[in-house]
Design a protein around this motif. Structure first.
Motif, mmCIF file in Angstrom:
data_model
loop_
_atom_site.group_PDB
_atom_site.id
_atom_site.type_symbol
_atom_site.label_atom_id
_atom_site.label_comp_id
_atom_site.label_asym_id
_atom_site.label_seq_id
_atom_site.Cartn_x
_atom_site.Cartn_y
_atom_site.Cartn_z
ATOM 1 N N LEU A 1 0.865 -1.177 0.000
ATOM 2 C CA LEU A 1 0.000 0.000 0.000
ATOM 3 C C LEU A 1 0.901 1.225 0.000
ATOM 4 C CD1 LEU A 1 -2.822 -0.651 2.637
ATOM 5 C CD2 LEU A 1 -2.876 -1.029 0.186
ATOM 6 N N GLY A 2 0.428 2.296 -0.615
ATOM 7 C CA GLY A 2 1.166 3.550 -0.642
ATOM 8 C C GLY A 2 0.316 4.671 -0.080
ATOM 9 N N PHE A 3 0.790 5.288 1.010
ATOM 10 C CA PHE A 3 0.100 6.408 1.645
ATOM 11 C C PHE A 3 0.682 7.708 1.123
ATOM 12 C CE2 PHE A 3 -0.394 2.925 4.572
ATOM 13 C CZ PHE A 3 -1.623 3.123 5.175
ATOM 14 N N LEU A 4 -0.163 8.622 0.633
ATOM 15 C CA LEU A 4 0.313 9.927 0.224
ATOM 16 C C LEU A 4 0.515 10.780 1.462
ATOM 17 C CD1 LEU A 4 -0.585 8.753 -2.461
ATOM 18 C CD2 LEU A 4 -1.414 11.010 -3.077
ATOM 19 N N VAL A 5 1.695 11.366 1.568
ATOM 20 C CA VAL A 5 2.076 12.190 2.717
ATOM 21 C C VAL A 5 2.606 13.528 2.199
ATOM 22 C CG1 VAL A 5 2.542 10.255 4.269
ATOM 23 C CG2 VAL A 5 4.363 11.104 2.786
ATOM 24 N N PRO A 6 2.698 14.543 3.042
ATOM 25 C CA PRO A 6 3.155 15.848 2.583
ATOM 26 C C PRO A 6 4.583 15.808 2.024
ATOM 27 C CG PRO A 6 2.123 16.032 4.730
ATOM 28 C CD PRO A 6 2.278 14.569 4.450
ATOM 29 N N PRO A 7 4.897 16.747 1.122
ATOM 30 C CA PRO A 7 6.244 16.806 0.570
ATOM 31 C C PRO A 7 7.273 17.038 1.671
ATOM 32 C CG PRO A 7 5.022 18.795 0.029
ATOM 33 C CD PRO A 7 4.050 17.842 0.654
ATOM 34 N N GLY A 8 8.437 16.448 1.496
ATOM 35 C CA GLY A 8 9.510 16.590 2.480
ATOM 36 C C GLY A 8 9.539 15.476 3.503
ATOM 37 N N THR A 9 8.499 14.669 3.560
ATOM 38 C CA THR A 9 8.435 13.573 4.522
ATOM 39 C C THR A 9 9.573 12.586 4.306
ATOM 40 O OG1 THR A 9 6.038 13.792 4.721
ATOM 41 C CG2 THR A 9 6.995 11.690 5.401
ATOM 42 N N ALA A 10 9.923 12.329 3.055
ATOM 43 C CA ALA A 10 10.951 11.327 2.728
ATOM 44 C C ALA A 10 12.289 11.645 3.383
ATOM 45 C CB ALA A 10 11.115 11.201 1.220
ATOM 46 N N ALA A 11 12.598 12.914 3.541
ATOM 47 C CA ALA A 11 13.896 13.312 4.095
ATOM 48 C C ALA A 11 14.100 12.817 5.526
ATOM 49 C CB ALA A 11 14.039 14.831 4.045
ATOM 50 N N ALA A 12 13.026 12.644 6.274
ATOM 51 C CA ALA A 12 13.157 12.253 7.680
ATOM 52 C C ALA A 12 12.459 10.931 7.998
ATOM 53 C CB ALA A 12 12.593 13.363 8.568
ATOM 54 N N TRP A 13 11.997 10.222 6.994
ATOM 55 C CA TRP A 13 11.237 8.993 7.249
ATOM 56 C C TRP A 13 12.186 7.884 7.679
ATOM 57 C CZ3 TRP A 13 6.311 8.420 8.085
ATOM 58 C CH2 TRP A 13 5.765 7.131 8.132
ATOM 59 N N PRO B 1 -9.511 6.765 -2.683
ATOM 60 C CA PRO B 1 -9.212 7.707 -3.755
ATOM 61 C C PRO B 1 -9.197 9.159 -3.287
ATOM 62 C CG PRO B 1 -11.393 6.733 -4.053
ATOM 63 C CD PRO B 1 -10.799 6.129 -2.817
ATOM 64 N N PRO B 2 -8.522 10.004 -4.049
ATOM 65 C CA PRO B 2 -8.559 11.445 -3.749
ATOM 66 C C PRO B 2 -10.009 11.923 -3.786
ATOM 67 C CG PRO B 2 -7.027 10.968 -5.531
ATOM 68 C CD PRO B 2 -7.772 9.703 -5.242
ATOM 69 N N GLY B 3 -10.318 12.844 -2.931
ATOM 70 C CA GLY B 3 -11.688 13.340 -2.865
ATOM 71 C C GLY B 3 -12.512 12.623 -1.815
ATOM 72 N N GLU B 4 -12.143 11.381 -1.487
ATOM 73 C CA GLU B 4 -12.836 10.643 -0.427
ATOM 74 C C GLU B 4 -11.987 10.620 0.835
ATOM 75 O OE1 GLU B 4 -14.208 6.770 -1.530
ATOM 76 O OE2 GLU B 4 -14.991 7.483 -3.442
ATOM 77 N N ALA B 5 -10.860 11.299 0.795
ATOM 78 C CA ALA B 5 -9.932 11.281 1.919
ATOM 79 C C ALA B 5 -9.322 12.670 2.068
ATOM 80 C CB ALA B 5 -8.834 10.246 1.659
ATOM 81 N N GLU B 6 -8.593 12.853 3.140
ATOM 82 C CA GLU B 6 -7.852 14.093 3.338
ATOM 83 C C GLU B 6 -6.844 14.258 2.212
ATOM 84 O OE1 GLU B 6 -8.116 16.491 5.972
ATOM 85 O OE2 GLU B 6 -9.998 15.392 6.047
ATOM 86 N N LEU B 7 -6.263 15.440 2.098
ATOM 87 C CA LEU B 7 -5.300 15.718 1.045
ATOM 88 C C LEU B 7 -4.071 14.815 1.149
ATOM 89 C CD1 LEU B 7 -4.774 17.490 -1.365
ATOM 90 C CD2 LEU B 7 -3.768 19.180 0.153
ATOM 91 N N ALA B 8 -3.552 14.635 2.350
ATOM 92 C CA ALA B 8 -2.399 13.761 2.589
ATOM 93 C C ALA B 8 -2.460 13.300 4.041
ATOM 94 C CB ALA B 8 -1.095 14.496 2.321
#
Length: 134
Positions: free
Chosen positions: A60-72, A103-110
């Protein structure tokens, strides 16, 4: 979804900038991810953003805010940054061989990375406890 262009740029090769143009993606094993989605959806806040699944059912892939990868740093997962290229949030999945679980639209932005980190930890503990009962 509102689309805008950077002032002064009308080049059709320049991708549009959208509200969610720069999401990073946290990828986890499907079993842990599905548990985490349940945990997030049972929570008191709207904590889960769009979630992708691969057609093979392995991740599964969760969309998260930009920049998250740097500290994950969550074991058993990866976070891929988009380096500002963005990930289109359309009804069609952005990657061939995948589909939207939420899907987008049924969930928060990230999904909030701190909340996701906690949910993934709780999911891992639940899976370990369930597996130890076998």
């Amino acid at each position: 979804m509102e689309i805008s262009r950077i002032d002064g740029i009308n080049d059709p090769c320049t991708p549009p900038i959208t509200q969610a143009a720069c999401c990073d993606v946290v990828t986890v094993p499907a079993r842990q991810g599905l548990e985490a989605v349940d945990i997030l959806r049972r929570g008191t806040a709207e904590a889960v953003g769009p979630v992708l699944h691969d057609d093979g059912g392995g991740t599964l892939g969760f969309l998260v805010p930009p920049g998250t990868a740097a500290a994950w740093d969550v074991p058993g997962s990866t976070c891929t940054g988009t380096d500002g290229r963005g990930m289109p949030l359309a009804p069609e999945p952005p990657v061939e061989g995948s589909d939207w679980l939420l899907p987008p639209g049924e969930a928060e932005l990230a999904t909030d990375p701190a909340v996701l980190r906690q949910a993934l930890g709780e999911a891992a503990r639940m899976i370990k406890a369930a597996d130890s009962c076998r």
